[in-house]
Design an enzyme around this catalytic site. Sequence first.
Site, PDB file in Angstrom:
ATOM      1  CG  HIS A 183      -2.072   0.854   1.269  1.00  0.00           C
ATOM      2  ND1 HIS A 183      -2.423   1.686   0.244  1.00  0.00           N
ATOM      3  CD2 HIS A 183      -2.967   1.120   2.274  1.00  0.00           C
ATOM      4  CE1 HIS A 183      -3.470   2.409   0.597  1.00  0.00           C
ATOM      5  NE2 HIS A 183      -3.815   2.091   1.837  1.00  0.00           N
ATOM      6  CG  HIS A 197      -4.183   0.258  -8.469  1.00  0.00           C
ATOM      7  ND1 HIS A 197      -5.527   0.156  -8.236  1.00  0.00           N
ATOM      8  CD2 HIS A 197      -3.706   1.186  -7.612  1.00  0.00           C
ATOM      9  CE1 HIS A 197      -5.859   0.996  -7.279  1.00  0.00           C
ATOM     10  NE2 HIS A 197      -4.775   1.638  -6.871  1.00  0.00           N
ATOM     11  CG  ASP A 233       2.792   4.452  -4.186  1.00  0.00           C
ATOM     12  OD1 ASP A 233       2.643   5.490  -3.539  1.00  0.00           O
ATOM     13  OD2 ASP A 233       2.063   3.454  -4.043  1.00  0.00           O
TER      14      ASP A 233
HETATM   15  N1  COA Z   1       5.477  -6.772  -9.893  1.00  0.00           N
HETATM   16  C1  COA Z   1       5.466  -8.038 -10.382  1.00  0.00           C
HETATM   17  N2  COA Z   1       4.349  -8.763 -10.523  1.00  0.00           N
HETATM   18  C2  COA Z   1       3.188  -8.185 -10.164  1.00  0.00           C
HETATM   19  C3  COA Z   1       3.115  -6.886  -9.690  1.00  0.00           C
HETATM   20  C4  COA Z   1       4.324  -6.169  -9.563  1.00  0.00           C
HETATM   21  N3  COA Z   1       4.321  -4.919  -9.092  1.00  0.00           N
HETATM   22  N4  COA Z   1       1.824  -6.566  -9.439  1.00  0.00           N
HETATM   23  C5  COA Z   1       1.102  -7.654  -9.768  1.00  0.00           C
HETATM   24  N5  COA Z   1       1.927  -8.629 -10.197  1.00  0.00           N
HETATM   25  C6  COA Z   1       1.532  -9.940 -10.643  1.00  0.00           C
HETATM   26  C7  COA Z   1       0.957 -10.749  -9.492  1.00  0.00           C
HETATM   27  O1  COA Z   1       1.983 -11.406  -8.771  1.00  0.00           O
HETATM   28  C8  COA Z   1       0.071 -11.682 -10.232  1.00  0.00           C
HETATM   29  O2  COA Z   1       0.863 -12.685 -10.834  1.00  0.00           O
HETATM   30  P1  COA Z   1       0.357 -14.206 -10.878  1.00  0.00           P
HETATM   31  O3  COA Z   1      -0.950 -14.168 -11.609  1.00  0.00           O
HETATM   32  O4  COA Z   1       1.456 -14.911 -11.577  1.00  0.00           O
HETATM   33  O5  COA Z   1       0.207 -14.628  -9.434  1.00  0.00           O
HETATM   34  C9  COA Z   1      -0.490 -10.834 -11.348  1.00  0.00           C
HETATM   35  O6  COA Z   1       0.458  -9.802 -11.553  1.00  0.00           O
HETATM   36  C10 COA Z   1      -1.833 -10.220 -11.069  1.00  0.00           C
HETATM   37  O7  COA Z   1      -1.782  -9.398  -9.932  1.00  0.00           O
HETATM   38  P2  COA Z   1      -3.091  -9.101  -9.112  1.00  0.00           P
HETATM   39  O8  COA Z   1      -3.558 -10.342  -8.451  1.00  0.00           O
HETATM   40  O9  COA Z   1      -4.089  -8.461  -9.990  1.00  0.00           O
HETATM   41  O10 COA Z   1      -2.583  -8.081  -8.018  1.00  0.00           O
HETATM   42  P3  COA Z   1      -3.388  -7.655  -6.686  1.00  0.00           P
HETATM   43  O11 COA Z   1      -4.588  -6.914  -7.073  1.00  0.00           O
HETATM   44  O12 COA Z   1      -3.586  -8.811  -5.765  1.00  0.00           O
HETATM   45  O13 COA Z   1      -2.310  -6.703  -6.010  1.00  0.00           O
HETATM   46  C11 COA Z   1      -0.877  -4.868  -5.786  1.00  0.00           C
HETATM   47  C12 COA Z   1      -2.202  -5.364  -6.330  1.00  0.00           C
HETATM   48  C13 COA Z   1      -0.864  -3.353  -5.858  1.00  0.00           C
HETATM   49  C14 COA Z   1      -0.720  -5.285  -4.292  1.00  0.00           C
HETATM   50  C15 COA Z   1       0.278  -5.459  -6.609  1.00  0.00           C
HETATM   51  O14 COA Z   1       0.158  -5.031  -7.936  1.00  0.00           O
HETATM   52  C16 COA Z   1       1.639  -5.126  -6.052  1.00  0.00           C
HETATM   53  O15 COA Z   1       2.144  -5.809  -5.161  1.00  0.00           O
HETATM   54  N6  COA Z   1       2.277  -4.030  -6.558  1.00  0.00           N
HETATM   55  C17 COA Z   1       3.557  -3.578  -6.033  1.00  0.00           C
HETATM   56  C18 COA Z   1       3.351  -2.769  -4.778  1.00  0.00           C
HETATM   57  C19 COA Z   1       2.785  -1.421  -5.068  1.00  0.00           C
HETATM   58  O16 COA Z   1       3.226  -0.717  -5.971  1.00  0.00           O
HETATM   59  N7  COA Z   1       1.802  -1.026  -4.249  1.00  0.00           N
HETATM   60  C20 COA Z   1       1.136   0.263  -4.387  1.00  0.00           C
HETATM   61  C21 COA Z   1      -0.276   0.053  -4.830  1.00  0.00           C
HETATM   62  S1  COA Z   1      -1.062   1.567  -5.257  1.00  0.00           S
END
Ligand code: COA
Length: 381
Positions: free
Chosen positions: A227, A266, A318
């Site tokens: 987050h 996201h 971010d």
């Molecule tokens: N880097 C690498 N892989 C990522 C990723 C990232 N930043 N964000 C998503 N993925 C991957 C997931 O691991 C997943 O892979 P899989 O299908 O092989 O397991 C796939 O993309 C789909 O992701 P999803 O399930 O839609 O993500 P989520 O909705 O559960 O999580 C976040 C959303 C924001 C937590 C996630 O994108 C993340 O961890 N981002 C990095 C942290 C960040 O920038 N946070 C700020 C958010 S505003």
Amino acid sequence: MTAPAPQADSFSKGLAGIVAGRTAISSLEGDLRYRGYSIEPLALAGDFEETAYLLLHGELPNGGQLAGFSARISAAARSLDPAVIDVLARLAKAAPDASPMDALRTVVSVLGQIERDEAPGSRQQLLAQAERLLGQVPAALAAWIDLSAGRPVAAWPDGPIAAALLARLTGRTPPDAHIRVFGTTLVLYAEHEFNASTFAARTVVSTGSDMHSGITAAIGALKGPLHGGANEQVLAQLAEIGSVDKADAWVAEQFATKRVVMGFGHRVYKDGDVRAKLLGRLCRDMVAGDAAAEALEALAARMESLMLDRKNLRPNLDWPAARVYHALGLPICVFTPIFVVARMSGWTAHIIEQVGDNRLIRPMSLYTGPAPRDYLPITGR
Ligand code: COA
């Protein structure tokens, strides 16, 4: 009477795609809008107090309303209770390397105790508390930075939050262009519907608990790297990569070891975050002509294209915010606390909305533990 069995088909891990309530504060459908206003003009105006007023009151302020609101926030920032400074001074001695996020979480809890905040009061009382928090929290952040560096706490400057906080955190009078882009980041960070920290705050006050307890929980939720904590991790990762020629190998290694790249992806925006596009543009304009910052932008651009090609992932807010804060000369440890300062407006607006039409937030779970079994007294185990 036993409770009805939870339905497996209504389960969604992480509540993804679940509608968990109603809100009139912001909407992500199509465009991001605060109280019906598109984010772009609000962000480009860069006036954090104007946006905070809109979120809390539902309408844009006129000149007199904005002046009064800003003056009350400034007054709260300048009159931080000495008990808060005492607590911070002791903590700065005991744990000077502690995260400023921990300091802010403690400060809000202390403020709740000083105010004897025990249960949600009238809308007027909640609005007054929200205004005080909008001033107290940035002042406490600046105080913590001074104290943890072994300096006495400097006075809080006059003027809007963006100018005053940037001056306090950099120790300089910032140029207008810097204040404007900093204000834009505060507006962009101010509100985002039912994100994890806002939902935490709403859950806490839905029990009948107080504003400060809700905000304390929200700060704890925001701290996590998935987050708000992501903006600090973004810069740490960019520093770890170092230069554009190392980007391809670094990203490949992240994917091979199943680690996330901070600042991408996201839960709601799957086709890109409108806030990231807007701030990315402002960031590139702001650093034009600065060779070191332009090198960082080149690395960022390469990362964006790798993430899109390899994983179809786009930047979130971010991603550019970290680069903007770095270009403004801010230390990494204040990036997420700045997010707290901004999101205070959204959190308090949501708390007021929740209290105004409350029902206890209490979902159900699907049980996956052992089948029913008989208890054995300890002598028989
Ligand atoms: N880097 C690498 N892989 C990522 C990723 C990232 N930043 N964000 C998503 N993925 C991957 C997931 O691991 C997943 O892979 P899989 O299908 O092989 O397991 C796939 O993309 C789909 O992701 P999803 O399930 O839609 O993500 P989520 O909705 O559960 O999580 C976040 C959303 C924001 C937590 C996630 O994108 C993340 O961890 N981002 C990095 C942290 C960040 O920038 N946070 C700020 C958010 S505003």
